[in-house]
Design a protein around this motif. Structure first.
Motif, mmCIF file in Angstrom:
data_model
loop_
_atom_site.group_PDB
_atom_site.id
_atom_site.type_symbol
_atom_site.label_atom_id
_atom_site.label_comp_id
_atom_site.label_asym_id
_atom_site.label_seq_id
_atom_site.Cartn_x
_atom_site.Cartn_y
_atom_site.Cartn_z
ATOM 1 N N LYS A 1 52.587 43.029 40.521
ATOM 2 C CA LYS A 1 52.185 42.480 39.694
ATOM 3 C C LYS A 1 52.700 41.117 39.082
ATOM 4 C CE LYS A 1 50.229 46.477 37.297
ATOM 5 N NZ LYS A 1 50.055 47.396 36.333
ATOM 6 N N ASN B 1 48.615 34.835 45.274
ATOM 7 C CA ASN B 1 48.329 36.293 45.568
ATOM 8 C C ASN B 1 49.577 37.230 44.904
ATOM 9 O OD1 ASN B 1 46.749 38.536 46.556
ATOM 10 N ND2 ASN B 1 47.799 38.239 48.555
ATOM 11 N N TRP C 1 49.665 44.729 43.337
ATOM 12 C CA TRP C 1 49.531 45.584 42.214
ATOM 13 C C TRP C 1 50.411 46.816 42.194
ATOM 14 C CZ3 TRP C 1 46.681 44.032 38.163
ATOM 15 C CH2 TRP C 1 45.920 43.144 38.315
ATOM 16 N N ASP D 1 46.882 44.393 47.275
ATOM 17 C CA ASP D 1 46.861 43.074 46.981
ATOM 18 C C ASP D 1 45.964 42.539 46.214
ATOM 19 O OD1 ASP D 1 45.009 42.403 48.703
ATOM 20 O OD2 ASP D 1 46.138 41.033 49.942
ATOM 21 N N ASN D 2 45.938 41.432 45.534
ATOM 22 C CA ASN D 2 45.135 40.857 44.653
ATOM 23 C C ASN D 2 43.666 40.161 45.417
ATOM 24 O OD1 ASN D 2 44.845 40.395 41.947
ATOM 25 N ND2 ASN D 2 44.826 38.407 42.176
ATOM 26 N N TYR E 1 37.851 37.719 40.614
ATOM 27 C CA TYR E 1 39.217 38.213 40.945
ATOM 28 C C TYR E 1 39.405 39.542 40.128
ATOM 29 C CZ TYR E 1 40.382 36.241 36.286
ATOM 30 O OH TYR E 1 40.398 35.796 35.005
ATOM 31 N N ASN F 1 42.374 44.447 37.466
ATOM 32 C CA ASN F 1 43.336 45.591 37.815
ATOM 33 C C ASN F 1 42.900 46.250 39.055
ATOM 34 O OD1 ASN F 1 45.204 47.805 37.655
ATOM 35 N ND2 ASN F 1 44.272 48.566 35.754
ATOM 36 N N ARG F 2 43.684 46.694 39.842
ATOM 37 C CA ARG F 2 43.413 47.614 40.991
ATOM 38 C C ARG F 2 44.475 48.745 41.091
ATOM 39 N NH1 ARG F 2 42.797 44.203 46.615
ATOM 40 N NH2 ARG F 2 41.640 45.941 47.130
#
Length: 131
Positions: A24, A56, A59, A66-67, A101, A104-105
């Protein structure tokens, strides 16, 4: 990546992540903000905006989620305040470019999940300051 027993499709995060990116934490972010206040209609008007850019990032500590790439958001606001400063009418607009975007992941037992940020949001408020 994990070495523990497989639980619900995922392994516990007990692995060496010392060479991975910090979770993050994008390498770069940038903000540009502007605000302008001026007299208008016997009161005070205020216009403002902010542009935010994020590189980028990952998480998770294992650097698997990745984001989805860098993203940019643009927000704006305008308000008018009465001369006695008792009433304020602010307008706001968030994510004007409607950027998509994730907020949260994470991984779950059935796979990888993403919760996207809100799309374009606009609104008006009314504020009253008691004397």
């Amino acid at each position: 990546p994990g070495r523990g027993p497989l639980i619900g499709g995922n392994r516990p995060p007990n692995c060496d992540v010392s060479a991975n990116a910090l979770a993050k934490s994008p390498d770069w972010t940038a903000n540009l903000a502007a605000n302008y206040t001026f007299p208008a209609w016997g009161g005070t008007a205020d216009l403002g905006g902010i542009v935010y850019w994020s590189d980028n990032f990952y998480w998770d500590p294992a650097s698997r989620l990745d984001n989805g790439g860098a993203y940019t958001t643009v927000n704006g606001n305008a308000s008018w305040t009465t001369p006695n400063e008792q009433i304020k009418i602010p307008l706001f607009a968030r994510n004007l470019a409607d950027a998509v975007y994730p907020m949260n992941r994470f991984e779950g037992s059935a796979g990888t999940y993403a919760v996207d940020a809100r799309g374009r949001t606009v609104g008006i408020r009314l504020g009253y300051q008691f004397p």
